[in-house]
Design a protein around this motif. Structure first.
Motif, short mmCIF file in Angstrom:
data_model
loop_
_atom_site.label_atom_id
_atom_site.label_comp_id
_atom_site.label_asym_id
_atom_site.label_seq_id
_atom_site.Cartn_x
_atom_site.Cartn_y
_atom_site.Cartn_z
N GLU A 262 0.83 -1.22 0.00
CA GLU A 262 0.00 0.00 0.00
C GLU A 262 0.86 1.27 0.00
O GLU A 262 2.09 1.22 0.07
N VAL A 263 0.16 2.39 -0.09
CA VAL A 263 0.80 3.71 -0.10
C VAL A 263 0.52 4.39 1.24
O VAL A 263 -0.62 4.40 1.72
N GLY A 264 1.56 4.95 1.83
CA GLY A 264 1.42 5.64 3.11
C GLY A 264 1.61 7.14 2.94
O GLY A 264 2.55 7.57 2.27
N LEU A 265 0.71 7.93 3.53
CA LEU A 265 0.82 9.39 3.51
C LEU A 265 0.92 9.88 4.95
O LEU A 265 -0.03 9.74 5.72
N LEU A 266 2.06 10.42 5.30
CA LEU A 266 2.26 10.96 6.65
C LEU A 266 2.13 12.48 6.59
O LEU A 266 2.93 13.16 5.97
N TYR A 267 1.10 13.02 7.25
CA TYR A 267 0.82 14.45 7.19
C TYR A 267 1.61 15.22 8.24
O TYR A 267 1.74 14.81 9.39
N SER A 268 2.14 16.36 7.78
CA SER A 268 2.90 17.24 8.67
C SER A 268 2.84 18.65 8.09
O SER A 268 2.60 18.84 6.90
N ASP A 269 3.03 19.65 8.95
CA ASP A 269 3.04 21.04 8.48
C ASP A 269 4.36 21.40 7.80
O ASP A 269 4.43 22.39 7.07
N LEU A 270 5.41 20.62 8.08
CA LEU A 270 6.73 20.95 7.55
C LEU A 270 6.79 20.76 6.04
O LEU A 270 6.16 19.86 5.49
N VAL A 271 7.57 21.63 5.38
CA VAL A 271 7.75 21.49 3.94
C VAL A 271 9.15 20.98 3.59
O VAL A 271 9.51 20.94 2.43
N GLN A 272 9.93 20.60 4.59
CA GLN A 272 11.24 20.01 4.34
C GLN A 272 11.64 19.16 5.54
O GLN A 272 11.11 19.32 6.63
N GLY A 273 12.58 18.22 5.31
CA GLY A 273 13.04 17.37 6.40
C GLY A 273 12.01 16.33 6.81
O GLY A 273 10.90 16.27 6.29
N ILE A 274 12.41 15.47 7.74
CA ILE A 274 11.53 14.41 8.24
C ILE A 274 10.91 14.89 9.56
O ILE A 274 11.63 15.25 10.49
N PRO A 275 9.58 14.93 9.67
CA PRO A 275 8.95 15.41 10.91
C PRO A 275 9.26 14.50 12.09
O PRO A 275 9.48 13.30 11.91
N PRO A 276 9.26 15.04 13.31
CA PRO A 276 9.63 14.24 14.49
C PRO A 276 8.68 13.09 14.77
O PRO A 276 9.04 12.17 15.50
N VAL A 277 7.48 13.12 14.18
CA VAL A 277 6.55 12.02 14.42
C VAL A 277 6.98 10.75 13.68
O VAL A 277 6.63 9.64 14.08
#
Length: 755
Positions: free
Chosen positions: A549-564
């Motif tokens: 499957e495809v995973g979409l992890l939502y975050s406000d950041l527009v760069q880098g890997i979010p801490p979640v």
């Protein structure tokens, strides 16, 4: 070209390549968005002009119900005072709604959108004044962005831009007056129904004098209930239904005005001589100045006209204002003055007493319907402005319903509609008369006028770059007029004027709290991101396995890997076969064309099939349903993979300029034919894999973020973050509902941010 943002210390900027972004070619092919009413020729323009009468002029059009009586609360002491007040009303109508708004401020639109937040977003496109540092170089490539860097000759605009960007106080000041203006417009939306309906219903006492004030109030309450109940049907249906009624209203008040002028006194036309204003102030002194609080009520609803701009077009509003509203309202005031010159004792209920006997009941019925329309005008503007505030992160999450499939910008907000309706009914029951409500109303009106003047002046300096003498003239004339009116209306602070301030303070506190925590939350994530080049070591460290499957992890950041994300792989050491770090970003423009919606970047080695995706929307755009969004995302992701392969192929050939229409051709690289053949094969396999995984399903991952104040925080900060913000977050609409994410495809990851 990479995603360019301001990186926190210790984070390296991603590689810079001399090529266009994968979406830039498409962006060049897209024409600017055409807002409501910008096309269709004269028939369409006249149709919109007619419809605008029913939506945006009801408030200004019903001001004759209460403006003159509010100006003379203690009666008329000198008959010549009537000429002075009429002159004040006429020139106020000409200067503020017509000259300032219709022929100047309406041009300060943000691609067809109006209101205080449209002005703020227009400024924020030309200077980095927004608190969240998520600006990207690619944003300016969107076809609607419409930004042109100040040239070296225009040093004034460049100087102002630098001052705004370097001054924290200027950024906070701009944001504060913007949300103050929004709060006051919301106050307008609450008070307009109360004063308009109450004024109209009060007219029945002319024919049924036995009715008490309390009975008039309780007749008004169900009318208010019906008014707020029909908002769900949308501006298009309500406005088109109301347009014939308000048109009849304008003809009626104009006709009654002409009748009174001919029958009672033609000499009141002398009021077009502004010397009567000078004589009025000489004769009355301080009392004349205080009476300005009533005069200003003749232009109530003007800001709603600007806020409702997204529903129409500038030309449509200019035509309908100049040919319908101004002549009708001016004639009505002239007729009322002529009547009062003969019957000054009737000033407490001038409008209904000046109606000819045979016309009373038809006019009374139309007056009530017009009062409902007046409220519709301000409610439309309030919803439009609040939806912009919501998309720019300045208001808690609430449901925004787009009521028209044909036209963007026509919205309805159920929770806000309910609260405003409740507040309006409470105000009507509590204050009972139009005098005190008028005092509160005037403060809202003039405060919004002043804020619009200041923001428009900044737009003139920074965006329009007009001659300084023109800007100075605009600012001095209108800010002086508004300051005089504001100083007058503030004298009635105790007599009801405190209401909008209390209302605005509460609303501003909620907006500031929400925005402050959102900004702090963004900075926390920015300070704790995992650099993209460390994703491989992160996956190896936790022995992460890949699942279908495809995973979409939502975050406000527009760069880098979010801490979640590290927390996710720590708790559940598995990542979907195709994985995207998704950011929903609202640009400070009304609309982003779908073809320019997505920006992609590879995260880590390409065999990881992990991507950064930024989905960009304008503040008036509606988020797609999940199936439609998934389809757009899939197609754009495959296009990005194709573009990356083309770029890599051309890099081998020594050509770093790519076109979105290019395909991988082994012949372009000569002796590197085997390499390019492998790339072409790899691209096709990747596209097939994406299609396969999309068919298997999409899993949406979101951080269930618990934001708390740090142990060293002040007591005030702990109250704001731990109690007020937490209450808002738990009791308002959740993020997955805003994004239309199916519940059975949602996985939340708990994490705590200590700010």
């Amino acid at each position: 070209m990479s995603l360019e943002v301001e990186n926190p210390p210790g984070i390296e900027t991603t590689r810079q390549l001399k090529r266009q972004d994968s979406l830039y070619g498409d962006a060049e092919k897209v024409s600017s968005f055409k807002h409501h009413g910008s096309e269709g020729g004269w028939p369409r323009l006249l149709h919109l002009s007619f419809q605008s009468v029913g939506i945006i002029y009801g408030d200004v059009g019903t001001s004759p119900l209460y403006a003159i009586s509010s100006t003379f609360p203690d009666g008329i002491k000198n008959n010549d005072d009537l000429l002075g007040v009429l002159s004040l009303i006429l020139y106020t109508l000409i200067l503020i709604p017509m000259v300032k708004y219709v022929f100047i401020v309406l041009y300060a639109d943000d691609n067809g959108d109006g209101g205080t937040f449209a002005l703020y977003s227009l400024i924020s496109r030309h200077a980095k004044v927004r608190p969240i540092p998520n600006q990207q170089a690619e944003d300016a490539m969107v076809s609607n962005y419409g930004i042109e860097a100040p040239s070296s000759q225009l040093r004034r605009a460049q100087w102002l831009k630098q001052k705004l960007e370097s001054s924290k106080a200027a950024k906070i000041g701009l944001f504060t007056i913007t949300i103050l203006g929004t709060s006051m417009v919301m106050g307008d939306g609450t008070l307009t129904p109360a004063i308009s309906v109450l004024s109209a219903v009060s007219g029945i006492r002319e024919k049924v004098p036995s009715l008490t004030e309390t009975q008039v109030v309780w007749i008004s309450v169900p009318i208010l209930f019906v008014l707020f109940s029909v908002q769900r049907y949308g501006t298009d249906k309500v406005g088109y239904s109301f347009a014939p009624i308000i048109t009849v209203w304008f003809f009626l008040i104009a006709g009654i005005g002409v009748y009174n002028l001919i029958v009672h006194e033609l000499g009141v036309l002398r009021a077009f001589n502004p010397m009567y204003i000078v004589d009025y102030f000489r004769r009355n002194g301080k009392e004349g100045w205080v009476s300005l609080g009533g005069v200003i009520l003749c232009v109530t609803g003007t800001e709603g006209m600007y806020a409702d701009l997204s529903h129409f077009s500038i030309k449509a509003i200019q035509i309908s204002f100049s040919t319908v509203l101004l002549p009708s309202v001016a004639l009505c005031y002239i007729g009322q003055t002529a009547y009062l010159r003969k019957f000054p004792e009737s000033v407490t209920d001038t409008f209904f007493r000046s109606i000819p006997e045979l016309m009373f009941w038809p006019t009374f019925i139309i007056a009530i319907l017009s009062a409902i329309i007046a409220s519709q005008a301000m409610l439309s503007g309030a919803f439009a402005i609040l939806s912009k505030a919501l998309s720019l992160g300045c208001f808690p999450s609430v449901q925004v319903i787009h009521t028209s499939k044909s036209y963007a910008g026509q919205v309805y907000i159920p929770e806000v509609n309910f609260l405003m309706g409740l507040a309006s009914i409470i105000v009507t029951i509590t204050f009972r008369t139009t005098t005190e409500i008028g005092n509160a109303y005037g403060i809202c009106v003039v405060t919004v006028f002043s804020i619009t003047t200041h923001l428009t002046t900044i737009v003139m300096l920074l965006v329009w770059r007009k001659k300084f003498i023109f800007i100075l003239l605009f600012y001095v004339v209108f800010s002086s007029i508004e300051l005089i009116y504001l100083s007058s209306i503030l004298t009635k602070f105790v007599q009801g004027g405190y209401l909008p301030f209390c209302f605005s303070l509460v609303l501003m506190a909620l907006m500031i709290t929400w925005h402050y925590v959102q900004v702090m939350k963004y900075w926390y994530e920015l300070d704790h991101i995992v650099p993209a080049d460390e994703v491989t070591s992160l996956l190896e460290k936790h022995e992460v396995r890949r699942i279908p499957e495809v995973g979409l992890l939502y975050s406000d950041l527009v760069q880098g890997i979010p801490p979640v994300f590290p927390r996710l792989v720590q708790r559940i050491p598995s990542v979907h076969s195709v994985f995207l770090f998704m950011s929903i970003k609202h640009l400070p423009i009304p609309h982003v064309a779908p073809v320019e919606r997505f920006l992609f970047r590879q995260v880590g080695p390409r065999e990881h099939r992990m991507f950064r995706c930024v989905a960009r929307y304008g503040y008036s755009d509606m988020l797609e349903e999940s199936m439609l969004f998934k389809g757009f995302l899939s197609e754009r992701l495959k296009m990005f993979i194709q573009e990356e392969a083309v770029f890599e192929t051309n890099s081998i050939a020594g050509d770093t300029q790519t076109s979105p229409d290019e395909v991988i051709d082994p012949e372009v690289c000569g002796h590197d034919e085997n390499i390019t053949s492998d790339l072409a094969l790899w691209v096709e396999k990747e596209k097939q894999l994406i299609d396969t995984e999309m068919e298997r399903g999409v899993v949406y991952l979101m951080g269930e973020t618990n934001v708390i104040a740090g142990p060293k925080s002040s007591a005030a900060k702990k109250i704001v973050v731990d109690y007020v913000y937490t209450f808002l977050r738990k009791n308002l609409m959740e993020g997955e509902k805003v994004l239309s994410i199916p519940k059975d495809q949602l996985l939340k990851v708990g994490i705590t941010y200590e700010i």
